[in-house]
Every structure is written in C-alpha cells, then in structure tokens.
Design an enzyme around this catalytic site. Structure first.
Site, short mmCIF file in Angstrom:
data_model
loop_
_atom_site.label_atom_id
_atom_site.label_comp_id
_atom_site.label_asym_id
_atom_site.label_seq_id
_atom_site.Cartn_x
_atom_site.Cartn_y
_atom_site.Cartn_z
N PHE A 244 45.46 40.19 -26.09
CA PHE A 244 44.39 40.15 -27.09
C PHE A 244 44.88 39.73 -28.46
O PHE A 244 44.29 40.07 -29.48
CB PHE A 244 43.66 41.50 -27.17
CG PHE A 244 43.18 41.99 -25.83
CD1 PHE A 244 42.20 41.29 -25.13
CD2 PHE A 244 43.71 43.13 -25.24
CE1 PHE A 244 41.77 41.71 -23.88
CE2 PHE A 244 43.28 43.56 -23.99
CZ PHE A 244 42.31 42.85 -23.32
N ILE A 469 47.74 36.24 -19.19
CA ILE A 469 47.79 37.57 -19.81
C ILE A 469 46.75 38.50 -19.20
O ILE A 469 46.32 39.48 -19.82
CB ILE A 469 47.62 37.45 -21.35
CG1 ILE A 469 46.33 36.73 -21.72
CG2 ILE A 469 48.81 36.72 -21.94
CD1 ILE A 469 46.07 36.63 -23.22
N GLY A 470 46.37 38.17 -17.96
CA GLY A 470 45.37 38.96 -17.26
C GLY A 470 44.04 38.22 -17.15
O GLY A 470 43.08 38.74 -16.58
N GLY A 512 44.19 27.99 -24.02
CA GLY A 512 45.17 27.90 -22.96
C GLY A 512 44.75 26.98 -21.82
O GLY A 512 45.38 25.94 -21.58
N PRO A 596 34.31 30.45 -11.74
CA PRO A 596 33.20 31.32 -12.18
C PRO A 596 33.54 32.80 -12.08
O PRO A 596 33.06 33.60 -12.89
CB PRO A 596 32.07 30.97 -11.20
CG PRO A 596 32.41 29.61 -10.68
CD PRO A 596 33.91 29.51 -10.69
N LYS A 664 36.10 24.22 -22.48
CA LYS A 664 36.06 24.68 -23.87
C LYS A 664 36.82 25.98 -24.09
O LYS A 664 37.11 26.34 -25.22
CB LYS A 664 34.61 24.87 -24.32
CG LYS A 664 33.91 23.56 -24.71
CD LYS A 664 32.56 23.86 -25.34
CE LYS A 664 31.91 22.59 -25.86
NZ LYS A 664 30.55 22.89 -26.38
N GLY A 667 37.96 32.77 -23.38
CA GLY A 667 38.63 34.06 -23.43
C GLY A 667 38.17 34.94 -24.58
O GLY A 667 38.33 36.16 -24.54
N GLU A 668 37.62 34.32 -25.62
CA GLU A 668 37.31 35.11 -26.82
C GLU A 668 35.83 35.19 -27.16
O GLU A 668 35.38 36.14 -27.76
CB GLU A 668 38.10 34.53 -28.01
CG GLU A 668 39.58 34.74 -27.85
CD GLU A 668 40.40 33.96 -28.85
OE1 GLU A 668 40.82 34.56 -29.83
OE2 GLU A 668 40.63 32.76 -28.63
MO1 MOS Z 1 44.30 35.38 -29.26
S1 MOS Z 1 43.51 36.67 -30.59
O1 MOS Z 1 43.63 33.91 -29.55
O2 MOS Z 1 45.96 35.42 -29.41
#
Ligand code: MOS
Length: 703
Positions: A244, A469-470, A512, A596, A664, A667-668
């Site tokens: 994170f 990272i999971g 990533g 998905p 795109k 993850g965030e």
């Molecule tokens: Mo993450 S907060 O883009 O390392």
C-alpha cells in the site's frame, strides 16, 4: 528440437478470470515470505527506537547489553557503517540515513540495532538497551494555520499551485457558494506482512530477500547507499503480503545489510507492528479548504482547493491532495494550492492513491454540499460539469467514461428512486441514507525491461523484475505473456521480483501491470520474430530482451486517468452515533481489464480501505510526548469482516489506445471516492455534514 509453431494473434486469455498462480502455495503455507526463508548461521537483528520526539543521543550503554545471552553486536551511530548521503529511490532520502549521527527527529526513530543468535535474545537485549537523550522541545501539532506553513517546491507529477481564470471574481459572481474545510487524520498503510529482510554475502555478492514493491530499484539504491557496484547487489521479493505504498526501501533492509556486512553472516531484521507505525511512512493528515462557486443551475464558475499537509523535520514529502480537482470538473476558474508544514513527526509517504484519496474526500463532499444548495441531484450536478479537456492542464483525456460509470451505477444501485431529503428514512432505530461520489486516479506507465525465452523443451520463460504485492500481478502478467506469445498457458512461466532481471517499474502508482505488461508484450513479439527465423532452439534456449524506455518517452502528452462512480448506503443509530455501511457499489472505467477475478478484488479491496478511511482509521498523536497513542492494530482499527457489507465492483467499456496494452491500472482507484460517498450518505441519513474523518460516533452525534 525444432521451434514450436506459433500461431499469430491472441489466445483470448487476457480478459478471462484466472485464480492466482501462487494461490495454492500461499494458502498451504508453502510460499515463503522474506521473514521465513531459512538460512544456516542466521543471526537476528532487533531495532531499538527513540522514546523522545526531538533531540540528540547523549549515550548508549552497549556494554551491559553485549554481555547478555547470544548478543553478537550493537550497532549505533558511533560504530555503524557510513552510508552515502543524498541518495534515494525518488531523490535524496534522509529517512534511510540511519545510525549516521546522534540526531533524533521523531519518536520511534531507529537509534540502534541489536544483533543476536535468536530473535528472542535480540529483542530482550534491544529492550534492555539504555539510551539517554538531550531532549529539545518538539512540535507535532498539525493545523492549517500553523505559522510554519509554506509552499513546497514544484515536483512532478503536479506543481503545488495551479491557477486558471479569476477565481475571486467568479466566486463573487456566483449564485451559490460552498466554502468549507475538510480534514483527514494520520493514516497508516498497515499491510498484513510486516517489513522483513534477510541479507547475506555470497561469493562476493550481497543478496537480500526483502518484502518490497520493486526489487530492481531497491538493489540499485542499496548499492549506492553502501558504496557497492550495482552488479554486486541482488534483491528478491518473491512473495509480498501487502504494501500500500509503505514498502519502498525501509530501515529494516538497511539494517540487515549493515549487520550482515559487519558480522559476515546472514542477518534477518523483521519490524514489529509498532515499529511499522514509526519507520515505514504514513499518510499525512490533511486540512483542505474547498470553495465552489456555481450558477443557480449548478454550472461551476470557480473551484478553489487548498490542501495543507505535514512532513517531517528531515524530509520533504508532499501529499498532492488537489489532484482530483485538476481533472474532475469543468470550471471557468480554477485554483489549486498545496501547502506543507514540517513537524517533529515520522516522514509521510505514499499510501494507496496518495493525494487522490484525501483530496477526493474533500472535493466530493463539497460537490454534495453544492448539490444540496442548488437543489440538484448529485449525479446531475456532476454530469453538468463534465469537462471537454482536463481543467488544470487543458490537455485532452486519452479516454474518459465517468458519465457511463454514473449512469450504470445509478441504474444498478436504484438511485433514480432516491428521495433527496436528508434525515427522513427510518429502519427500526436506524436512520438510513445513500450517497455518491466520483473516483479518479492517474493511469501512467513507466519504462520497464523484460526478457522472453523460448526453452529447448518447447516452453517459454518470461522474466521481469515486477512485484506482486498481493494484487495478482504475477497472474495478470502470465495472462499477458500467454496472449503475446500465443502459447498455451501451461507452456508459459513468469518469473518476477528479482533485481537481476533488470530495470522495471515499481508496484506503485497503479502503474505496474500496464508498464510490465507493455514490456512483456514487446519481448514476446520480438521473440516470435526471432523464432520465425530459427531452425532450432539451442539447449540454453533463445532469449530476447525488450526495453520500453523509448516507447514510453515517445508518447504524446495526454491526460490519462481511470474514473469511477461510487455509491454507498449507510444506517446511523441516532442513540449511539454508530454508522454501519450497508452496501457499496463502484462502477469504474479503468481501461482493459486483464483478469476480472483479481481486478475485482483490487477494486473491492480499495473500497474496503475507503470504508475504513471513512469510519475507522485515525492515528492519534499525543502532543506532549510526540508519539502515536494508538500505534498498533489494537488501537488503530482497520475495517475487518464485521465492518464490511456486501460490496459490488464492476466496470464499463473504456477502450484506450494510448498505451498499447490498453491497461489503465486499478490498484488504487477503488479507495478514491469511497469516503465521500459514505460521508454524503451519512448526511442523507442524518442531515449532519461530516467534514472530518473518520466519522466517529461523537461526530455523528454532534449537531
Ligand atoms: Mo502505491 S501508494 O502507488 O506505492
């Protein structure tokens, strides 16, 4: 043997749901994390940390501790190896200059490392170590009107100030104005796996197994820090239990390398949960003032967003909370300002959707207040202010399907039937309400290298220094490789997280999979060309390398973002103030979705973290001692199963050709907008605005 015949075209594997390749290894415990890999002769380091917030170390009583059972060494500023100053992953990083001088910049700053034969011995000795300090007065009290507030230097991706048009004139001419301050507290990344590393010298080479977000850059950095050749450092991180943003380079790795070098034996350093709260970064608190001016029909004339955050005394880190304001809404005039104050606190860092998450809470709360004051439906208001180009930069969007997210989300959530009046729905003792907010996050790519090998046995190996990272990145990259090689899935293996594989983007910035996938696609294409010309595959295979540096740099500047619409339903108990989120729905436009199954997990996971941000997470700092009152998972509550309702995440078509993979990144973005949707729903339930996070019981009870 002869080269396998490769059918041109795609296999259709990208876009299908795949379980994690390493899933079985993880659930059976076969997967080894950095703190678990066994080594003969392993020694254990335990970090001792400062109990004062500011001052100088007067003395460290190493003698008594060196006599304790199993203790091998006590490293401190008087005997530790010198580190090269002025280096870091993203510019000079003072947070890694540990044991270099007697200065203490915050509570929990590492002041010594005790190394012993067992972790228990190291811990006992570290806890027995007496350190005395010459204390100085400290200041940890954050507020927007702190006299030390200043304008930080411009640095990518966003300059601190943006000004378009005459904000003051447009505000003065607006029929409706919202002018409010919103605050968010200290928040902590809190990955499940603690930071851990083992370092050892092997045949003249430093090898480290570390829990991190990007082994290549970290190996380069460790080499610089310890005055070593880049080629003589190898860092791997096969499995990482969450990050994170907190798993760049952290002191545990620097300590492991220091101790392994001094003792010439493998040394492992694992941080405790409490140490993670002081040594691994955090999300700074923010105080954000938003002023919106609009015509009576809701058309925005002025948007003014000022965000103040903090950084430490030793390092400038800037949380760019005005980022959503720079892309979300059309306005005649726009002003975005980023301010900072330096306090005697740990250095903040990236935390999932840095800038975007706290910024969207403020902006999307203010938009809800504007909807209330103009009498408009919150979705209507937003769609009325859809921009043709990015409001701050004036650049076009590569693709923007925010309106489709709102339309699809509204339909699924049942939004059209909503009664806009606040505080009028009851379900037994509960007051019930719904809220909505927009999501946005940058969708960038960075140069990466990958190799693709056609093995003599007809299989393929793809290597890239990616980090999983999971997130499921390993599995997504496998799908991309299978597709690009036009090979059967079982014939393709993907190896990641080894600095020896060459430069690759960090698992960060939601960049990533797009960045790595691009490099893998290029390597696979090049390999297929080579194989078309090859009669035979030699015993060591045929390997090609691709580097996307030139391709990435050659692209036209464009605003590339993921978007989304989040919907929340909450119930508030007016007697206790308790808020329960009853359901969440997120509909996103995030380009091409590779897997998905894991993509949905990323989005839902982000939304859970957003729920947690809305209701629970708050680092409470004691101004007298300068320390965190609740720096562990007993006191710092992150949403757990009992807090989390049914959550649905889905996406609309969002074709985007600016990056050839069409990815795109997602993850965030799931955390962006959730807190505002929840806060807006609490207002709809109760009639009380929630301008401060988290929405604690006492805050819903205050009228
Ligand atoms: Mo993450 S907060 O883009 O390392």
């Amino acid at each position: 043997m002869t080269a396998p015949s490769l059918a041109p075209g795609r296999t259709g594997v990208v876009g299908t749901a795949r379980t994690r390749l390493e899933g079985r290894a993880k659930v059976t415990g076969a997967a080894r994390y950095a703190g678990e890999v066994p080594f003969a002769e392993l020694a254990h380091g335990w970090v001792a940390t400062s109990s004062v917030a500011r001052g100088r170390i007067r003395s460290i009583d190493t003698e008594a501790v060196l006599a304790m059972p199993g203790v091998l060494a006590v490293l401190h500023h008087g005997n530790a190896p010198r580190l090269r100053p002025g280096v870091g992953l993203f510019g000079p990083d003072a947070t890694l200059q540990v044991l270099q001088d007697d200065r203490v910049p915050h509570v929990g700053w590492p002041v010594a490392l005790v190394v012993a034969e067992t972790p228990e011995q190291a811990r006992a000795a570290a806890e027995a170590l007496v350190v005395t300090y010459d204390e100085e007065p400290h200041d940890v009290a954050f507020s927007a009107d702190h006299p030390g507030v200043y304008t930080p230097e411009a640095r990518p991706p966003a300059p601190p100030d943006v000004e378009r048009g005459d904000v003051d004139a447009e505000l003065a001419g607006s029929a409706v104005v919202v002018d409010e301050e919103y605050t968010t507290p200290e928040e902590y990344q809190s990955p499940m796996e603690p930071h851990a590393a083992v370092a050892r010298w092997e045949n003249g080479r430093l090898e480290a197994i570390d829990s991190n977000q990007g082994s290549y850059a970290i190996a380069q950095y460790i080499a610089q820090l310890f005055f070593l050749d880049a080629a003589s450092v190898r860092v791997t991180s096969e499995h990482v239990g969450g990050a994170f943003g907190a798993k760049g380079v952290r002191p545990h790795l620097v300590f492991a390398v220091m101790a392994a070098t001094m003792l010439d034996r493998p040394v492992r350093v694992v941080l405790t949960r409490r140490q993670m709260f002081t040594m691994c970064g955090l999300r700074t608190p923010t105080a954000q003032r938003i002023r919106l001016g609009a015509d009576a029909d809701g058309r925005l004339r002025a948007v003014d967003h000022e965000s103040v955050s903090y950084s430490s005394a030793i390092q400038e880190f800037v949380e760019q909370s005005t980022r959503p304001t720079r892309v979300l809404y059309a306005t005649d005039a726009l002003r975005a300002r980023t301010r900072l104050v330096r306090l005697d606190v740990p250095t903040p860092t990236f935390m999932r959707a840095p800038g975007w998450a706290p910024g969207s809470y403020a902006l999307e709360s203010a938009m809800d207040e504007l909807a209330e004051r103009t009498g408009l439906d919150p979705i209507t208001l937003r769609l009325r202010n859809e921009p043709a180009v990015a409001p701050a930069s004036g650049l076009p969007f590569s693709s923007r399907n925010l309106a489709a997210c709102f339309e699809e989300g509204a339909r699924r959530f049942g939004w059209p039937d909503r009664d806009p009046r606040p505080g009028v729905r009851r379900d037994g003792r509960w007051l019930v309400g719904t809220g909505v907010a927009a999501s946005a996050h940058a969708a960038m790519t960075a140069p990466s290298t990958a190799t693709a090998t056609a093995e003599a046995d007809g299989t393929f190996t793809v290597r890239i220094a990616a980090a999983d990272i999971g997130t499921g990145a390993r599995t997504a990259l496998h799908q991309i490789a299978v597709d690009a090689l036009a090979a059967p899935p079982e014939a393709v293996r993907v190896r990641i997280a080894d600095s020896d594989f060459g430069p690759a983007q960090f698992a960060g910035g939601s960049m990533g999979t797009a960045s790595w996938g691009w490099a893998i696609t290029e390597a696979a294409a090049a390999l297929r060309e080579r194989l078309a010309l090859a009669d035979e595959i030699p015993a060591d295979g045929i390997t090609v390398r691709a580097d996307t540096s030139e391709l990435v740099r050659a692209r036209q500047p464009v605003e590339r973002h993921g978007f989304g619409a989040q919907f929340a339903e909450v119930a508030v108990d007016p007697a206790s103030g308790e808020v329960r989120v009853r359901r969440l729905l997120g509909v996103f436009a995030v380009g091409r979705v590779v897997n998905p199954l894991t993509a949905r997990s990323q989005l839902v996971g982000g939304m859970i973290m957003g729920l947690s941000m809305a209701l629970h997470e708050e680092g409470v700092r004691d101004t007298a001692s300068g320390s965190l009152v609740n720096g562990d998972l007993a006191g710092y509550h992150v949403a757990s199963n009992a807090d989390v309702p049914p959550i649905e995440a889905d996406w609309v078509d969002d074709p985007d050709t600016h990056n050839p993979t069409g990815i795109k990144g997602l993850g965030e973005i799931g955390i962006v907008g959730t807190a505002a949707a929840v806060a807006n729903a609490v207002w709809h339930a109760t009639g009380t605005r929630q301008r401060h996070l988290p929405i604690r019981l006492d805050r819903t009870l205050t009228r």
